[in-house]
Scaffold this motif. Sequence first.
Motif, PDB file in Angstrom:
ATOM      1  N   ALA A 108      15.798   2.067  -0.342  1.00  0.00           N
ATOM      2  CA  ALA A 108      15.198   3.169   0.428  1.00  0.00           C
ATOM      3  C   ALA A 108      13.820   3.520  -0.116  1.00  0.00           C
ATOM      4  O   ALA A 108      12.870   3.728   0.657  1.00  0.00           O
ATOM      5  N   ARG A 109      13.687   3.588  -1.438  1.00  0.00           N
ATOM      6  CA  ARG A 109      12.392   3.896  -2.031  1.00  0.00           C
ATOM      7  C   ARG A 109      11.357   2.817  -1.714  1.00  0.00           C
ATOM      8  O   ARG A 109      10.196   3.110  -1.428  1.00  0.00           O
ATOM      9  N   GLN A 110      11.794   1.551  -1.758  1.00  0.00           N
ATOM     10  CA  GLN A 110      10.885   0.453  -1.437  1.00  0.00           C
ATOM     11  C   GLN A 110      10.474   0.488   0.032  1.00  0.00           C
ATOM     12  O   GLN A 110       9.315   0.213   0.375  1.00  0.00           O
ATOM     13  N   THR A 111      11.415   0.823   0.903  1.00  0.00           N
ATOM     14  CA  THR A 111      11.103   0.947   2.334  1.00  0.00           C
ATOM     15  C   THR A 111      10.034   2.008   2.555  1.00  0.00           C
ATOM     16  O   THR A 111       9.052   1.784   3.293  1.00  0.00           O
ATOM     17  N   LYS A 112      10.189   3.154   1.912  1.00  0.00           N
ATOM     18  CA  LYS A 112       9.192   4.221   2.038  1.00  0.00           C
ATOM     19  C   LYS A 112       7.832   3.761   1.514  1.00  0.00           C
ATOM     20  O   LYS A 112       6.788   4.008   2.145  1.00  0.00           O
ATOM     21  N   ALA A 113       7.827   3.075   0.374  1.00  0.00           N
ATOM     22  CA  ALA A 113       6.569   2.621  -0.231  1.00  0.00           C
ATOM     23  C   ALA A 113       5.837   1.633   0.667  1.00  0.00           C
ATOM     24  O   ALA A 113       4.605   1.712   0.823  1.00  0.00           O
ATOM     25  N   ILE A 114       6.582   0.708   1.276  1.00  0.00           N
ATOM     26  CA  ILE A 114       5.953  -0.295   2.142  1.00  0.00           C
ATOM     27  C   ILE A 114       5.452   0.340   3.435  1.00  0.00           C
ATOM     28  O   ILE A 114       4.384  -0.005   3.939  1.00  0.00           O
ATOM     29  N   LEU A 115       6.198   1.282   3.984  1.00  0.00           N
ATOM     30  CA  LEU A 115       5.730   2.000   5.175  1.00  0.00           C
ATOM     31  C   LEU A 115       4.439   2.750   4.871  1.00  0.00           C
ATOM     32  O   LEU A 115       3.480   2.718   5.654  1.00  0.00           O
TER      33      LEU A 115
END
Length: 259
Positions: A211-218
Motif C-alpha cells: 500500500a505504501r509503495q502504491t501511494k509512492a508510485i502514484l
Amino acid sequence: MSIQPIGIFDSGIGGTSIWKEIHALLPNEDTIYLADSFNAPYGQKGKGTIINLSIKNTEYLINKGCKLIVVACNTATTNAIDYLRSTYNMPFIGIEPAIKPAALQTKSNAIGILATKGTLSSALFSKTSDMFASNINVIEQIGEGIVELIESGKLQSDEMKRLLEVYLKPMIDAHIDYLVLGCTHYPYLISLLAELLPDHVKIIDSGEAVARQTKAILKKNNLLNIETSNNKNCFYTNGNPRIMQSLLDSKFVVEYLDF
C-alpha cells in the motif's frame, strides 16, 4: 488520469487482503479488483501459463481505464511482472515475500516461509533470498492445498487446521521466530496461524508495504486522486461471488464475470 481507478488482480480472492491495505491508506481512490478464481491456484502452473493469465488480467484492467495495476499475487509477480512492465506503458506494483525484514530482525537465526511452489521456485525469490537470508536457516514450505481450501470457502475448517499443523511443524522444530507469508491468500489465516505457533513467533505479510509503495508510485507519477467525492470499489470474480463476499464488508458488491 488521476481520477482513473487503481486495478488489482490476483489468482483469486486472496488479494483482497492487499486491497484492504490500499483502500485504508488511499480512501479517495477508485479501485477495480479482478479475481481469476477459475484458474486458481497459479502456484502450481508453469511460468508461460502464469504470464499468459497475467496478460489476460492486465488487459482487462487496462480496458477498464486503470491508471496503475497492482499484481496482488506473489506467484504472478515473481513470474510475470518483468514481462508486464516491459510490455505495457503504465506503472505496476508487485508483491514479494517479506524476507528482508524477517532476515534482518531474527534472533534465533531461523525464519519460516510459507508460499506457493510458483513463488518459491522463481528466480526473483531465489535472488531475494540469497541477498538477505544467505546466512540464516530458512525453512521453506510449499502451501499446497491452502489456496484451494480458501477459494472453496473452507478458511476455518478442520482440514485447514490439520494442513497447517503439518506445514508448521518443521518450522517450530527449527525454532523460527518469524514466519513470512508468501501468498496474498495467507493473511486470512493469521488468527489460525497464531493459535498454532509459539507466542514469540512474529507473522509478516506484505500488505502494508504494498500500500505504501502504491501511494509512492502514484505520487511520483502525479496520479494521486485528490477528489473527496464518494469513491467506487468494484469487485469481479469468475469463481463463486459469495465466497469473496464473505471476506468483504457487506456494502461492497461482488459481481460474477465470465472471463
